[in-house]
Structure formats: structure tokens, C-alpha cells
Motif scaffolding. Sequence first.
Motif, PDB file in Angstrom:
ATOM      1  N   TRP A  36       8.833  -4.666  -8.318  1.00 17.47           N
ATOM      2  CA  TRP A  36       9.318  -4.442  -6.956  1.00 17.47           C
ATOM      3  C   TRP A  36       8.512  -3.360  -6.236  1.00 17.47           C
ATOM      4  O   TRP A  36       8.349  -3.417  -5.015  1.00 17.47           O
ATOM      5  CB  TRP A  36      10.803  -4.136  -6.959  1.00 17.47           C
ATOM      6  CG  TRP A  36      11.563  -5.415  -7.146  1.00 17.47           C
ATOM      7  CD1 TRP A  36      12.017  -5.931  -8.324  1.00 17.47           C
ATOM      8  CD2 TRP A  36      11.866  -6.377  -6.143  1.00 17.47           C
ATOM      9  NE1 TRP A  36      12.597  -7.152  -8.104  1.00 17.47           N
ATOM     10  CE2 TRP A  36      12.531  -7.449  -6.774  1.00 17.47           C
ATOM     11  CE3 TRP A  36      11.654  -6.443  -4.773  1.00 17.47           C
ATOM     12  CZ2 TRP A  36      12.974  -8.568  -6.087  1.00 17.47           C
ATOM     13  CZ3 TRP A  36      12.107  -7.555  -4.091  1.00 17.47           C
ATOM     14  CH2 TRP A  36      12.752  -8.600  -4.740  1.00 17.47           C
ATOM     15  N   LYS A  37       7.983  -2.380  -6.972  1.00 16.68           N
ATOM     16  CA  LYS A  37       7.101  -1.387  -6.352  1.00 16.68           C
ATOM     17  C   LYS A  37       5.819  -2.055  -5.864  1.00 16.68           C
ATOM     18  O   LYS A  37       5.326  -1.758  -4.782  1.00 16.68           O
ATOM     19  CB  LYS A  37       6.759  -0.276  -7.343  1.00 16.68           C
ATOM     20  CG  LYS A  37       7.879   0.698  -7.576  1.00 16.68           C
ATOM     21  CD  LYS A  37       7.460   1.768  -8.564  1.00 16.68           C
ATOM     22  CE  LYS A  37       8.628   2.665  -8.900  1.00 16.68           C
ATOM     23  NZ  LYS A  37       8.281   3.681  -9.902  1.00 16.68           N
ATOM     24  N   ILE A  38       5.285  -2.974  -6.676  1.00  9.68           N
ATOM     25  CA  ILE A  38       4.071  -3.709  -6.287  1.00  9.68           C
ATOM     26  C   ILE A  38       4.351  -4.574  -5.054  1.00  9.68           C
ATOM     27  O   ILE A  38       3.549  -4.611  -4.117  1.00  9.68           O
ATOM     28  CB  ILE A  38       3.564  -4.561  -7.466  1.00  9.68           C
ATOM     29  CG1 ILE A  38       3.079  -3.657  -8.602  1.00  9.68           C
ATOM     30  CG2 ILE A  38       2.462  -5.511  -7.019  1.00  9.68           C
ATOM     31  CD1 ILE A  38       2.792  -4.389  -9.892  1.00  9.68           C
ATOM     32  N   ILE A  39       5.481  -5.262  -5.045  1.00  7.78           N
ATOM     33  CA  ILE A  39       5.843  -6.105  -3.906  1.00  7.78           C
ATOM     34  C   ILE A  39       5.965  -5.271  -2.636  1.00  7.78           C
ATOM     35  O   ILE A  39       5.451  -5.639  -1.579  1.00  7.78           O
ATOM     36  CB  ILE A  39       7.148  -6.873  -4.190  1.00  7.78           C
ATOM     37  CG1 ILE A  39       6.919  -7.942  -5.249  1.00  7.78           C
ATOM     38  CG2 ILE A  39       7.715  -7.502  -2.904  1.00  7.78           C
ATOM     39  CD1 ILE A  39       8.183  -8.615  -5.730  1.00  7.78           C
ATOM     40  N   LYS A  40       6.624  -4.122  -2.743  1.00  8.59           N
ATOM     41  CA  LYS A  40       6.801  -3.270  -1.560  1.00  8.59           C
ATOM     42  C   LYS A  40       5.474  -2.718  -1.063  1.00  8.59           C
ATOM     43  O   LYS A  40       5.256  -2.623   0.148  1.00  8.59           O
ATOM     44  CB  LYS A  40       7.774  -2.138  -1.877  1.00  8.59           C
ATOM     45  CG  LYS A  40       9.199  -2.618  -1.987  1.00  8.59           C
ATOM     46  CD  LYS A  40      10.143  -1.492  -2.337  1.00  8.59           C
ATOM     47  CE  LYS A  40      11.554  -2.016  -2.524  1.00  8.59           C
ATOM     48  NZ  LYS A  40      12.490  -0.955  -2.901  1.00  8.59           N
ATOM     49  N   SER A  41       4.562  -2.357  -1.980  1.00 11.05           N
ATOM     50  CA  SER A  41       3.267  -1.841  -1.539  1.00 11.05           C
ATOM     51  C   SER A  41       2.441  -2.939  -0.872  1.00 11.05           C
ATOM     52  O   SER A  41       1.790  -2.708   0.149  1.00 11.05           O
ATOM     53  CB  SER A  41       2.495  -1.226  -2.705  1.00 11.05           C
ATOM     54  OG  SER A  41       2.080  -2.218  -3.618  1.00 11.05           O
ATOM     55  N   LYS A  42       2.469  -4.156  -1.408  1.00 14.04           N
ATOM     56  CA  LYS A  42       1.763  -5.281  -0.788  1.00 14.04           C
ATOM     57  C   LYS A  42       2.368  -5.600   0.581  1.00 14.04           C
ATOM     58  O   LYS A  42       1.653  -5.911   1.527  1.00 14.04           O
ATOM     59  CB  LYS A  42       1.820  -6.528  -1.677  1.00 14.04           C
ATOM     60  CG  LYS A  42       1.067  -6.384  -2.964  1.00 14.04           C
ATOM     61  CD  LYS A  42      -0.413  -6.318  -2.716  1.00 14.04           C
ATOM     62  CE  LYS A  42      -1.143  -6.256  -4.036  1.00 14.04           C
ATOM     63  NZ  LYS A  42      -2.564  -6.075  -3.873  1.00 14.04           N
ATOM     64  N   ARG A  43       3.673  -5.519   0.667  1.00 14.61           N
ATOM     65  CA  ARG A  43       4.349  -5.776   1.942  1.00 14.61           C
ATOM     66  C   ARG A  43       3.924  -4.747   2.977  1.00 14.61           C
ATOM     67  O   ARG A  43       3.662  -5.082   4.134  1.00 14.61           O
ATOM     68  CB  ARG A  43       5.853  -5.746   1.753  1.00 14.61           C
ATOM     69  CG  ARG A  43       6.603  -6.015   3.025  1.00 14.61           C
ATOM     70  CD  ARG A  43       8.094  -6.088   2.787  1.00 14.61           C
ATOM     71  NE  ARG A  43       8.731  -6.439   4.034  1.00 14.61           N
ATOM     72  CZ  ARG A  43       9.706  -5.741   4.566  1.00 14.61           C
ATOM     73  NH1 ARG A  43      10.175  -4.671   3.960  1.00 14.61           N
ATOM     74  NH2 ARG A  43      10.252  -6.113   5.701  1.00 14.61           N
ATOM     75  N   LYS A  44       3.838  -3.496   2.552  1.00 14.86           N
ATOM     76  CA  LYS A  44       3.431  -2.433   3.462  1.00 14.86           C
ATOM     77  C   LYS A  44       2.005  -2.675   3.958  1.00 14.86           C
ATOM     78  O   LYS A  44       1.711  -2.513   5.141  1.00 14.86           O
ATOM     79  CB  LYS A  44       3.521  -1.083   2.752  1.00 14.86           C
ATOM     80  CG  LYS A  44       3.420   0.107   3.653  1.00 14.86           C
ATOM     81  CD  LYS A  44       3.559   1.384   2.834  1.00 14.86           C
ATOM     82  CE  LYS A  44       4.759   2.142   3.326  1.00 14.86           C
ATOM     83  NZ  LYS A  44       4.902   3.434   2.635  1.00 14.86           N
ATOM     84  N   GLN A  45       1.109  -3.103   3.068  1.00 14.81           N
ATOM     85  CA  GLN A  45      -0.264  -3.397   3.457  1.00 14.81           C
ATOM     86  C   GLN A  45      -0.316  -4.569   4.433  1.00 14.81           C
ATOM     87  O   GLN A  45      -1.071  -4.536   5.402  1.00 14.81           O
ATOM     88  CB  GLN A  45      -1.107  -3.724   2.228  1.00 14.81           C
ATOM     89  CG  GLN A  45      -1.369  -2.549   1.326  1.00 14.81           C
ATOM     90  CD  GLN A  45      -2.070  -2.970   0.037  1.00 14.81           C
ATOM     91  OE1 GLN A  45      -2.405  -4.139  -0.156  1.00 14.81           O
ATOM     92  NE2 GLN A  45      -2.276  -2.013  -0.853  1.00 14.81           N
TER      93      GLN A  45
END
Length: 96
Positions: A36-45
Motif C-alpha cells: 500500500w505504501k508503493i501504491i500510494k507513492s505511485k498514485r502521488k507520482q
Amino acid sequence: MLKITIKQENQKPRTIRLPYFLINSAGRIATSNLLWKIIKSKRKQQLEKAEHDQWLSLEQIEWKDIQPLLEEVKKYKGLTIVDVQDKNGQGVSIEL
């Protein structure tokens, strides 16, 4: 065991078997904090690059919510969930 059978025209039917321990492992990975941290960082990008928000609101899924569902599914061995075929004989069947 989850059995997915794919029937194609002029070919032998293919069966994919997924043991419950693989489904449980995938569920644990899908609910992990790291994912979920990876998903949130990709979403932010993606939001920084995009002019408007194309993402749906995502909330983390908890393992404690999924585990009872998987345990209940194991009780219905042999149940056909999906059995779809078209006019040509192609189709997909999913059984527990």
C-alpha cells in the motif's frame, strides 16, 4: 483448490489450478502495508503528472476482513462459480 478451465475453439481445454495456500499468500501480500505504501507513492507520482485525478479513492484492505471469506469458500468444494460459453464453444469455467 480453485480450478479455472479455459475452452478455446479447436484447442484442448486448459485448466489452471490454484491451491488455497497460494490464494492466502496473495491475499496477505495484497493487504500488506509495504504494497500500500508503493501504491500510494505511485498514485502521488501520477497525480503530479496528470491534470486531474483519474484514480479512485483507495483504502487499504485489511487481512482480518478477507481471511474469514477465504475460510468460508473452502467449505463449498465442487461449487461452480462461473460457467460461460459463447456460440463457438469458447468459454471459461471457475470451480472451487
